[in-house]
Design a protein around this motif. Structure first.
Motif, PDB file in Angstrom:
ATOM      1  N   UNK A   1       0.841  -1.213   0.000  1.00 32.56           N
ATOM      2  CA  UNK A   1       0.000   0.000   0.000  1.00 32.56           C
ATOM      3  C   UNK A   1       0.867   1.249   0.000  1.00 32.56           C
ATOM      4  N   UNK A   2       1.945   1.233   0.801  1.00 34.42           N
ATOM      5  CA  UNK A   2       2.852   2.383   0.838  1.00 34.42           C
ATOM      6  C   UNK A   2       3.569   2.545  -0.492  1.00 34.42           C
ATOM      7  N   UNK A   3       3.926   1.422  -1.124  1.00 33.26           N
ATOM      8  CA  UNK A   3       4.578   1.488  -2.432  1.00 33.26           C
ATOM      9  C   UNK A   3       3.658   2.135  -3.455  1.00 33.26           C
TER      10      UNK A   3
ATOM     11  N   UNK B   1      10.179 -16.440  -1.216  1.00 32.19           N
ATOM     12  CA  UNK B   1       9.591 -15.314  -1.937  1.00 32.19           C
ATOM     13  C   UNK B   1       9.243 -14.160  -0.996  1.00 32.19           C
ATOM     14  N   UNK B   2       8.913 -14.469   0.235  1.00 22.52           N
ATOM     15  CA  UNK B   2       8.656 -13.404   1.213  1.00 22.52           C
ATOM     16  C   UNK B   2       9.933 -12.603   1.470  1.00 22.52           C
ATOM     17  N   UNK B   3      11.045 -13.334   1.635  1.00 23.25           N
ATOM     18  CA  UNK B   3      12.331 -12.667   1.835  1.00 23.25           C
ATOM     19  C   UNK B   3      12.697 -11.818   0.621  1.00 23.25           C
ATOM     20  N   UNK B   4      12.505 -12.377  -0.583  1.00 23.05           N
ATOM     21  CA  UNK B   4      12.795 -11.628  -1.811  1.00 23.05           C
ATOM     22  C   UNK B   4      11.936 -10.370  -1.910  1.00 23.05           C
ATOM     23  N   UNK B   5      10.670 -10.490  -1.548  1.00 20.25           N
ATOM     24  CA  UNK B   5       9.752  -9.350  -1.642  1.00 20.25           C
ATOM     25  C   UNK B   5      10.148  -8.252  -0.666  1.00 20.25           C
ATOM     26  N   UNK B   6      10.501  -8.634   0.551  1.00 22.19           N
ATOM     27  CA  UNK B   6      10.907  -7.639   1.551  1.00 22.19           C
ATOM     28  C   UNK B   6      12.176  -6.912   1.109  1.00 22.19           C
ATOM     29  N   UNK B   7      13.117  -7.675   0.546  1.00 19.87           N
ATOM     30  CA  UNK B   7      14.362  -7.062   0.081  1.00 19.87           C
ATOM     31  C   UNK B   7      14.082  -6.084  -1.060  1.00 19.87           C
ATOM     32  N   UNK B   8      13.259  -6.512  -2.020  1.00 19.43           N
ATOM     33  CA  UNK B   8      12.957  -5.645  -3.168  1.00 19.43           C
ATOM     34  C   UNK B   8      12.179  -4.408  -2.751  1.00 19.43           C
ATOM     35  N   UNK B   9      11.267  -4.558  -1.815  1.00 16.36           N
ATOM     36  CA  UNK B   9      10.510  -3.397  -1.335  1.00 16.36           C
ATOM     37  C   UNK B   9      11.429  -2.400  -0.640  1.00 16.36           C
ATOM     38  N   UNK B  10      12.386  -2.926   0.134  1.00 11.41           N
ATOM     39  CA  UNK B  10      13.328  -2.040   0.822  1.00 11.41           C
ATOM     40  C   UNK B  10      14.246  -1.337  -0.177  1.00 11.41           C
ATOM     41  N   UNK B  11      14.749  -2.099  -1.157  1.00  9.38           N
ATOM     42  CA  UNK B  11      15.611  -1.494  -2.182  1.00  9.38           C
ATOM     43  C   UNK B  11      14.844  -0.456  -2.997  1.00  9.38           C
TER      44      UNK B  11
ATOM     45  N   UNK C   1      12.305   1.344  -1.978  1.00 12.25           N
ATOM     46  CA  UNK C   1      12.090   2.541  -1.162  1.00 12.25           C
ATOM     47  C   UNK C   1      13.374   3.354  -1.060  1.00 12.25           C
ATOM     48  N   UNK C   2      14.519   2.663  -0.892  1.00  6.61           N
ATOM     49  CA  UNK C   2      15.807   3.376  -0.844  1.00  6.61           C
ATOM     50  C   UNK C   2      16.080   4.101  -2.156  1.00  6.61           C
ATOM     51  N   UNK C   3      15.779   3.411  -3.260  1.00  4.92           N
ATOM     52  CA  UNK C   3      15.994   4.022  -4.581  1.00  4.92           C
ATOM     53  C   UNK C   3      15.102   5.248  -4.756  1.00  4.92           C
ATOM     54  N   UNK C   4      13.861   5.124  -4.300  1.00  8.64           N
ATOM     55  CA  UNK C   4      12.938   6.260  -4.422  1.00  8.64           C
ATOM     56  C   UNK C   4      13.467   7.472  -3.658  1.00  8.64           C
ATOM     57  N   UNK C   5      13.883   7.261  -2.412  1.00  7.99           N
ATOM     58  CA  UNK C   5      14.360   8.385  -1.589  1.00  7.99           C
ATOM     59  C   UNK C   5      15.623   8.998  -2.189  1.00  7.99           C
ATOM     60  N   UNK C   6      16.589   8.149  -2.523  1.00  6.49           N
ATOM     61  CA  UNK C   6      17.863   8.651  -3.042  1.00  6.49           C
ATOM     62  C   UNK C   6      17.694   9.288  -4.409  1.00  6.49           C
TER      63      UNK C   6
END
Length: 375
Positions: free
Chosen positions: A135-137, A292-302, A304-309
């Protein structure tokens, strides 16, 4: 062919498995669950549904699960277990698994009150933290889309302004060429040259800012869709895993209800193969779900970092380009500030030349070329 595994018990004297089946009703002893962060889980060979054959060479035929658990606890030192591997269900999954999977998809976004009103089991309610991150994405995606649309609109306005500078250069240059008074001709030509300089600076600014918009478009057209695809795969794996969990629970409830009535299910007497296959399938689905949960969490974090930077970096580049353009335009106008001008407004041979003091003056206020004056 039997498999063997040797495990070193932990400080709590367990190897980390729960056992099902066994005497007096089931001819087979099998692994029901492998607990996380235990010797059996870390070793990774045994899986739910596997048939237990022996412990340190002692056959387990006609033993109860309590006897086998006690036998394992009494072992001092390493525990060697022989077992037969169970195969998960084939790729073609049972119909009720597909129905339960669809049920999870329909219910996931319903609130508890609605679920109660529909009479749906609370066992399938899922409170997934990834759903909130998604939802935040989507909100962040909407923000970036808005910024991109505004930036494109702003850049389009600058393009019209730069084109106007070029048009003004053509007009003032033409006036300068046709002006008979030398000083006025030079003044108009210089003023036209100032607009040409602003047009050139504007063209440079456009060339700098357009790649920024392309980079923001890449974020929207590639990064987010790629993350969304991973999350879709994760959701599918999650619903499948939950469907197997619900099916296993149904079989557990059936066996428990039969035991309360003093009955034994036929499948239990015959070795409980269906149940063991479901255990193996649930375990396989859980592994896929966790990955896939781990992959999704990593991609969501990356993401978000990409968006901010990226937003900070691109906005800084864009503002710097606009600021440099404004400064250069101010500088060009200052160099072209040749007013007042006294052009010859009376045609040759029509009238006598007027005294210089009576000629009309064209005067441009300094305030009009100030970069701080928006008007």
């Amino acid at each position: 062919m039997a498999h063997k595994v040797t495990l070193i018990k932990g400080q709590d004297n367990v190897i980390g498995i729960s056992i099902g089946g066994g005497s007096p009703w089931c001819p087979v002893l099998y692994v029901v669950q492998v607990f996380q962060r235990t010797p059996a889980a870390e070793e990774g060979s045994m899986q739910p549904g596997d048939e237990l054959i022996s412990v340190n060479g002692a056959a387990l035929t006609k033993r109860s699960r309590k006897e086998v658990a006690s036998l394992i606890q009494q072992v001092k030192g390493p525990v060697t277990i022989a077992y037969n591997r169970i195969t998960p269900l084939k790729e073609k999954k049972p119909l009720d698994i597909a129905i339960k999977k669809l049920k999870h998809k329909l219910v996931e976004k319903l609130d508890e009150e609605t679920v109660d009103n529909l009479g749906i089991s609370r066992a399938i309610l899922v409170h997934d933290s990834i759903a909130k991150k998604v939802e935040q994405m989507e909100k962040n995606e909407a923000v970036v889309k808005g910024l991109l649309a505004h930036a494109k609109h702003l850049l389009e306005g600058y393009k019209h302004l730069i084109q106007a500078y070029d048009d003004m250069f053509q007009v003032f240059s033409s006036i300068g060429v046709h002006e008979r008074q030398q000083s006025a001709s030079l003044a108009f030509s210089n003023f036209g040259s100032a607009h040409r300089a602003m047009h050139e600076e504007g063209t440079k600014m456009i060339m700098k800012t357009e790649p920024i918009l392309k980079d923001l478009s890449v974020f929207l057209q590639k990064a987010i869709p790629d993350t969304r695809l991973t999350i879709k795969k994760y959701s599918d794996a999650k619903f499948e895993y939950l469907a197997y969990c619900l099916k296993v629970k149904e079989l557990d409830d059936m066996e428990l209800n039969a035991a309360r009535r003093g009955l034994v299910l036929v499948r239990v007497v015959e070795g409980n193969l269906e149940y063991r296959e479901l255990l193996a399938s649930r375990h396989k689905a859980r592994i896929q779900y966790s990955k896939l949960r781990s992959d999704s969490l990593i991609k969501l974090q990356l993401l978000d970092n990409k968006r901010v930077q990226d937003l900070v970096f691109h906005l800084e580049r864009m503002i710097t380009a606009f600021q440099a353009f404004t400064k250069q335009c101010h500088k060009a106008l200052q160099q072209g500030a040749v007013f007042p001008i006294q052009p010859e407004l009376i045609g040759l041979g029509e009238h006598k030349s007027e005294p210089e003091s009576e000629r009309p003056l064209i005067k441009l206020s300094e305030d009009l070329i100030s970069p701080t004056n928006d008007d």
